[in-house]
Design a protein around this motif. Structure first.
Motif, mmCIF file in Angstrom:
data_model
loop_
_atom_site.group_PDB
_atom_site.id
_atom_site.type_symbol
_atom_site.label_atom_id
_atom_site.label_comp_id
_atom_site.label_asym_id
_atom_site.label_seq_id
_atom_site.Cartn_x
_atom_site.Cartn_y
_atom_site.Cartn_z
ATOM 1 N N THR B 107 86.145 60.480 -38.689
ATOM 2 C CA THR B 107 84.884 61.031 -39.192
ATOM 3 C C THR B 107 83.850 59.920 -39.389
ATOM 4 O OG1 THR B 107 86.134 62.715 -40.369
ATOM 5 C CG2 THR B 107 83.864 62.359 -41.084
ATOM 6 N N VAL B 108 84.255 58.879 -40.114
ATOM 7 C CA VAL B 108 83.318 57.804 -40.453
ATOM 8 C C VAL B 108 82.818 57.106 -39.186
ATOM 9 C CG1 VAL B 108 83.099 55.563 -41.604
ATOM 10 C CG2 VAL B 108 84.285 57.447 -42.755
ATOM 11 N N ALA B 111 80.435 59.143 -37.115
ATOM 12 C CA ALA B 111 79.129 59.116 -37.794
ATOM 13 C C ALA B 111 78.433 57.783 -37.579
ATOM 14 C CB ALA B 111 79.319 59.398 -39.284
ATOM 15 N N LEU B 166 78.896 59.374 -46.182
ATOM 16 C CA LEU B 166 78.368 59.312 -44.814
ATOM 17 C C LEU B 166 76.865 59.062 -44.812
ATOM 18 C CD1 LEU B 166 80.355 62.189 -43.051
ATOM 19 C CD2 LEU B 166 80.823 59.734 -43.017
#
Lengths: 353, 246
Positions: B107-108, B111, B166
């Motif tokens: 996810t990170v 992003a 995020l």
């Protein structure tokens, strides 16, 4: 392309590009770093995409995504990183996606060493990840062969919709040798299964790239379908090289770099008058069982030579079916067995058997 | 002559009945996504990625080409799809265990790369599919099957605020938290989901919409109590709003 000196890792990468691979997802680990490094510049030139992933886990899942659209995709790593990719490889096998995974094997277990080894044989040939699946595994013994097998790997991956592994070792990856890049033309493959955008009436079913079959009877059917595919691969794709085997009374069985060293030892033993030959599995899965079984009926003994404590020897014994004794010589931990050691092991086998 | 239809099944939903529990808000969010996609795109312009968790069967519901990803890997899978099919709208649909625990790295980094994909993140503070275990977003004090005495920071760690985290990155074009516990919020959620997909169509890069969601079954609440729990307990911990917009 003219004959030129190339490092194994770079040659594998260029061979993949020549085979139409435009998507590479990787992560740094020695001794395979030249593959992602090469791809990071080369894929830009040919309009492809390179992503340095956040982990080997992410890299193989990026391959899952790109491969699911039908695009020729590849990742590479070395032993500890290949362990991390096993989750994705299992899903790719389950979802029947074509892709190529390069393992430039280093010593293990654990962080092990960065030196050449063949101690990932079990992992490569026994699935590695979870579940009932198999994966074709090519074990090149030279940089030229690594190039040819990489291109073949993409074709076999597409033909059977399966992940395919190139099982090299630190020597194949790091060694420079003269290479001629073959003229390559990709055969036509049906990619109507791929997820490239669907709408009602577009002429195909909606694509769902998936390995989940929650009903046991449906999963069993799916796994049986995979098994038929693996049977066809065993039937059609097994590759083996036999040298000096016509009149052989003894056989050395070795693959990859070890087979080259063993070949020199075999030649020296021949000079001493020992009738010994070499059987070199080029595919370690499917394993050349028939070649081993036939030879086992003719020779007095076999010697498996590996850069491990002895893993392929299990397959040799299974295929030999007790028709002849099977002995072992190997070095592990990143030590490469020398010609003299293997030569001595051949003589020891002859004395004993 | 039949009356003109003013409400029906969006073309981005198949006719497969949802398997979700009564009072679960997955169904609302599925419909919002399908409505937005249908208003903006043709079916063949979109490819979706389902997670592991309660929404694992999302590929049966979204009526476009779909992938089923390994647990937490949907952003990596979506990255591979988007790189190979840059003209397609690519989205993932993930829960809190999938996205904020096992898939946090994916996810990170998706992003941070500003990967031009859209993530719909369902935060209900629990592992639903596996039977109500503690999630990274479970509130302090909440009892789950693996925090049977109630979550404490000392014993179980602290809840993770994914959207705030995020929003510190340069990659994302839109990070917002919405809720679907009442009509007003449902309409607002649709607006932000629409913006997220429009951002992708405009090439603006990564967007994530966190949707506060319910799990009456594993929370041990009625559907109505579950909606009240969102407004009274979850929103104070996870405030609604746009955390980043470029």
């Amino acid at each position: 392309m003219n004959r030129q000196m190339m490092k194994g890792n770079e040659a594998i990468a260029e061979a993949a590009v020549q085979a139409g691979c435009r998507f590479f997802f990787g992560y740094p680990i020695t001794p395979q770093n030249e593959i992602p490094e090469y791809m990071s510049r080369r894929l830009v030139e040919v309009g492809g995409q390179f992503v340095q992933a956040e982990s080997e886990v992410a890299a193989i899942n990026m391959v899952y995504g790109a491969a699911g659209t039908g695009a020729r995709s590849m990742t590479s790593s070395s032993s500890p990183g290949i362990s991390l990719k096993q989750e994705g490889i299992s899903y790719i096998a389950g979802a029947e996606l074509p892709c190529v995974i390069v393992n430039i094997v280093r010593g293990g277990p654990g962080l092990g060493s960065i030196q050449p080894a063949q101690s990932d044989y079990y992992q490569a040939t026994r699935g590695g990840g979870h579940g009932d699946y198999r994966m074709p595994v090519y074990a090149p013994a030279s940089v030229q062969e690594a190039v040819e097998l990489t291109q073949r790997a993409f074709d076999v991956a597409d033909k059977y919709r399966t992940p395919v592994m190139i099982l090299g070792d630190g020597i194949i990856g790091q060694m420079m040798e003269p290479v001629t890049m073959p003229e390559y033309t990709a055969p036509a493959f049906d990619r109507s299964w791929a997820a490239t955008g669907w709408k009602e009436g577009c002429g195909r079913e909606r694509a769902v790239i998936n390995s989940l079959y929650i009903q046991p009877d449906v999963l069993e059917k799916h796994v049986n379908k995979l098994a038929r595919k693996y049977a066809a691969i065993s039937e059609n794709e097994t590759m083996v090289e036999e040298l000096y085997m016509d009149d052989a009374e003894y056989a050395v069985v070795a693959y990859g770099t070890t087979a080259r060293i063993a070949l020199t030892a075999v030649r020296r033993a021949r000079e001493d008058g020992v009738k010994v030959g070499l059987i070199r599995p080029v595919t370690v899965w499917p394993f050349p069982e028939k070649a081993i079984e036939d030879a086992a009926g003719r020779v007095k003994g076999m010697l498996a030579v590996e850069m491990s404590l002895g893993q392929m020897i299990d397959d040799v014994r299974l295929a030999a079916r007790d028709r002849c004794p099977v002995r072992f010589y190997g070095r592990t931990g990143g030590i490469v067995p020398g010609v003299r050691e293997i030569h001595a092991a051949i003589h020891a086998m002859k004395e004993e058997l | 002559m039949a009356a003109p239809a003013i409400y029906g099944r969006p073309k981005f939903l198949t006719d497969a009945p949802f398997h979700y529990c009564p009072g679960c808000t997955h169904g609302i969010v599925h419909r919002l996504i399908a409505e937005v996609l249908g208003e903006k795109f043709e079916q063949d312009e979109v490819i979706g990625v389902a997670p592991v968790g309660c929404a694992v069967f999302a590929y049966n519901y979204f009526n476009c080409d779909m992938f089923e990803a390994a647990h937490g890997r949907a952003p990596a899978v979506a990255t591979g799809i988007k790189r190979a099919q840059p003209d397609k709208i690519v989205f993932t649909y993930q829960g809190d265990g999938d996205l904020a625990s096992i898939g946090m790295a994916e996810t990170v980094h998706a992003a941070a790369r500003g990967e031009n994909i859209t993530i719909i993140f369902i935060n209900n503070g629990i592992y639903g599919m596996t039977g109500g275990q503690m999630a990274p977003t479970t509130l302090i004090g909440e009892k789950t099957s693996t925090s049977p005495f109630g979550r404490t920071a000392a014993a179980n760690g602290n809840p993770i605020h994914v959207s705030e985290m995020l929003a510190t990155l340069n990659g994302p074009s839109l990070i917002a938290r919405v809720s679907v516990h009442d009509v007003k919020n449902v309409l607002n959620a649709k607006k932000l989901i629409a913006k997220a997909f429009q951002n992708q169509a405009d090439g603006k890069g990564f967007s994530l919409i966190e949707v506060l969601s319910t799990c009456p079954t594993n929370w041990g609440k009625s559907p109505l109590e579950a909606l009240q729990f969102v407004s009274e307990r979850m929103i104070p911990e996870y405030p609604l709003g746009t955390l980043k917009e470029v």
